[in-house]
Design a protein around this motif. Structure first.
Motif, mmCIF file in Angstrom:
data_model
loop_
_atom_site.group_PDB
_atom_site.id
_atom_site.type_symbol
_atom_site.label_atom_id
_atom_site.label_comp_id
_atom_site.label_asym_id
_atom_site.label_seq_id
_atom_site.Cartn_x
_atom_site.Cartn_y
_atom_site.Cartn_z
ATOM 1 N N VAL A 81 3.043 13.169 -4.434
ATOM 2 C CA VAL A 81 1.251 14.087 -4.019
ATOM 3 C C VAL A 81 0.837 12.455 -3.595
ATOM 4 O O VAL A 81 0.781 11.201 -4.656
ATOM 5 N N MET A 82 0.145 12.006 -2.587
ATOM 6 C CA MET A 82 -0.715 10.696 -2.955
ATOM 7 C C MET A 82 -2.179 10.893 -3.207
ATOM 8 O O MET A 82 -2.490 12.174 -2.560
ATOM 9 N N ALA A 83 -2.492 10.312 -3.761
ATOM 10 C CA ALA A 83 -4.302 10.053 -3.915
ATOM 11 C C ALA A 83 -5.241 8.807 -3.378
ATOM 12 O O ALA A 83 -4.336 8.025 -3.240
ATOM 13 N N THR A 84 -6.100 9.895 -3.050
ATOM 14 C CA THR A 84 -6.383 8.502 -2.496
ATOM 15 C C THR A 84 -8.291 8.877 -2.803
ATOM 16 O O THR A 84 -8.494 9.530 -3.386
ATOM 17 N N ALA A 85 -9.799 7.745 -3.309
ATOM 18 C CA ALA A 85 -10.660 8.170 -3.680
ATOM 19 C C ALA A 85 -11.345 8.627 -1.544
ATOM 20 O O ALA A 85 -12.655 8.415 -2.141
ATOM 21 N N ARG A 86 -10.966 8.683 -0.889
ATOM 22 C CA ARG A 86 -11.538 8.811 0.636
ATOM 23 C C ARG A 86 -11.194 10.480 1.222
ATOM 24 O O ARG A 86 -9.615 10.312 1.311
ATOM 25 N N ASN A 117 0.908 -1.514 -0.132
ATOM 26 C CA ASN A 117 0.174 0.204 0.045
ATOM 27 C C ASN A 117 1.230 1.020 -0.292
ATOM 28 O O ASN A 117 2.173 1.186 0.616
ATOM 29 N N GLY A 118 0.565 2.157 0.041
ATOM 30 C CA GLY A 118 1.137 3.948 -0.858
ATOM 31 C C GLY A 118 1.695 4.133 0.666
ATOM 32 O O GLY A 118 2.803 4.601 1.481
ATOM 33 N N LEU A 119 0.796 4.051 1.793
ATOM 34 C CA LEU A 119 1.436 4.220 3.133
ATOM 35 C C LEU A 119 2.846 3.848 3.282
ATOM 36 O O LEU A 119 4.234 4.349 3.997
ATOM 37 N N ASP A 120 3.326 2.158 2.907
ATOM 38 C CA ASP A 120 3.962 1.372 3.420
ATOM 39 C C ASP A 120 5.144 2.411 2.586
ATOM 40 O O ASP A 120 6.133 2.008 2.506
ATOM 41 N N ILE A 121 4.464 1.894 1.360
ATOM 42 C CA ILE A 121 6.273 3.240 0.154
ATOM 43 C C ILE A 121 6.234 4.196 0.163
ATOM 44 O O ILE A 121 7.193 4.197 0.660
ATOM 45 N N TYR A 122 5.514 4.776 0.910
ATOM 46 C CA TYR A 122 6.045 6.188 1.131
ATOM 47 C C TYR A 122 7.045 6.368 1.938
ATOM 48 O O TYR A 122 8.262 7.138 1.764
ATOM 49 N N ARG A 123 6.516 5.721 3.563
ATOM 50 C CA ARG A 123 7.652 5.899 4.939
ATOM 51 C C ARG A 123 8.784 5.362 4.521
ATOM 52 O O ARG A 123 10.071 4.949 5.040
ATOM 53 N N GLU A 124 9.006 3.633 3.591
ATOM 54 C CA GLU A 124 10.029 3.275 3.354
ATOM 55 C C GLU A 124 10.546 4.268 2.110
ATOM 56 O O GLU A 124 12.056 4.383 2.228
ATOM 57 N N LEU A 125 10.358 5.079 0.976
ATOM 58 C CA LEU A 125 10.967 5.786 0.474
ATOM 59 C C LEU A 125 11.532 7.131 0.965
ATOM 60 O O LEU A 125 12.773 7.082 0.854
ATOM 61 N N ARG A 126 10.955 7.190 2.177
ATOM 62 C CA ARG A 126 11.813 8.867 3.008
ATOM 63 C C ARG A 126 12.882 8.172 3.682
ATOM 64 O O ARG A 126 13.673 9.150 4.662
ATOM 65 N N THR A 127 13.133 6.699 3.850
ATOM 66 C CA THR A 127 13.991 6.555 4.370
ATOM 67 C C THR A 127 15.769 6.713 3.662
ATOM 68 O O THR A 127 16.729 5.753 4.001
ATOM 69 N N GLY A 175 -3.644 14.093 9.345
ATOM 70 C CA GLY A 175 -3.295 14.833 10.842
ATOM 71 C C GLY A 175 -1.860 13.549 11.455
ATOM 72 O O GLY A 175 -1.411 13.946 11.728
ATOM 73 N N LEU A 176 -1.878 12.426 10.365
ATOM 74 C CA LEU A 176 -0.607 11.850 11.367
ATOM 75 C C LEU A 176 0.568 12.562 10.609
ATOM 76 O O LEU A 176 1.980 12.207 10.828
ATOM 77 N N GLU A 177 0.646 13.744 9.604
ATOM 78 C CA GLU A 177 1.710 14.756 8.925
ATOM 79 C C GLU A 177 3.597 13.795 9.280
ATOM 80 O O GLU A 177 4.200 14.304 9.005
ATOM 81 N N LEU A 178 2.399 12.844 7.604
ATOM 82 C CA LEU A 178 3.793 12.181 7.238
ATOM 83 C C LEU A 178 4.585 12.921 6.493
ATOM 84 O O LEU A 178 5.362 12.191 6.389
ATOM 85 N N GLY A 179 4.506 13.811 6.304
ATOM 86 C CA GLY A 179 5.174 14.517 5.054
ATOM 87 C C GLY A 179 5.196 14.415 3.952
ATOM 88 O O GLY A 179 5.863 15.729 3.136
ATOM 89 N N ALA A 180 4.151 14.169 2.899
ATOM 90 C CA ALA A 180 3.753 13.992 1.815
ATOM 91 C C ALA A 180 4.171 15.345 1.429
ATOM 92 O O ALA A 180 3.297 16.990 1.811
ATOM 93 N N ASP A 181 4.044 16.124 0.471
ATOM 94 C CA ASP A 181 4.138 17.229 -0.995
ATOM 95 C C ASP A 181 2.669 17.909 -0.726
ATOM 96 O O ASP A 181 2.309 18.954 -1.266
#
Length: 222
Positions: A77-82, A60-70, A91-97
């Motif tokens: 840019v994250m995309a979602t249908a919700r 999933n995208g969240l796991d990919i993002y966290r791994e990329l940031r290492t 709220g999680l402040e993941l830091g995506a642009d």
């Protein structure tokens, strides 16, 4: 050379439309449909920005993002249908642009891509070459040399880096560093920034990445 966009999207028809719009706007593009392939691809290829869907087969995208940031600070840019998922991500402040909700206009995506690349400057490559921040290990490198920071200094630098060109007041910066509502003064922020600048310039005297804005506060300026 045209800037390169990676589209990570399992809906092949949507990915194709996005790719066509992006290429028509002067960029080049690659498409990946399976989340399991993304990290290895990014490690082996040059990319200026990633459009990353959250719901993907393989990973999933969240796991990919966290791994990329290492290992990279390439804009994402994250995309979602919700819509509620976007609220949770912020709220999680993941830091995506940026975040975008489906269904979206491909033209809107292109506008956002252009704005982010303009803001970060060639996909952030100039800044990334000089300054590298690992959110997971809290390791900071300036031109390849490690800078040892306190937790407060790291959180300040991290916040500036993720919001390039945005000006922050001292009060806003205090709320980022101290989440326990402790009482601190403007001088505390000034002291942290002074120490942060000194530590970075002790490693390389030419790097001054935090700019004072008279009467307002500070911004990242690398």
């Amino acid at each position: 050379m045209a800037q390169h966009i990676l589209i990570v999207e399992d809906e092949e028809s949507l990915a194709q439309v996005l790719s066509e719009y992006i290429c028509q706007s002067g960029f080049t593009a690659d498409v990946i449909n399976d989340g399991a392939d993304v990290v290895d691809w990014v490690k082996s290829n040059s990319v200026d920005l990633i459009l990353l869907d959250l719901m993907l087969p393989g990973k999933n995208g969240l796991d990919i993002y966290r791994e990329l940031r290492t290992f990279t600070n390439v804009p994402v840019v994250m995309a979602t249908a919700r819509i509620d998922e976007i609220d949770r991500l912020i709220g999680l402040e993941l830091g995506a642009d940026d975040y975008i909700c489906k269904p979206y206009s491909p033209r809107e995506v292109v506008v956002r891509v252009k704005n982010i690349l303009r803001r970060t400057g060639e996909g952030g490559k100039v800044s990334e070459h000089v300054l590298s921040i690992n959110d997971t290990t809290m390791k900071v490198l300036v031109k390849g040399k490690e800078v040892i920071l306190t937790r407060a200094e790291f959180r300040l630098l991290q916040h500036f880096y993720k919001h390039r060109e945005q000006v922050f007041s001292r009060e806003q910066l205090m709320s980022q560093i101290y989440s326990d509502n402790r009482i601190v003064t403007d001088r505390t922020i000034d002291s942290h920034i002074k120490n942060l600048r000194k530590k970075i310039q002790d490693v390389d005297s030419e790097v001054d990445c935090i700019q004072s804005i008279y009467g307002v506060g500070y911004k990242f300026a690398l």
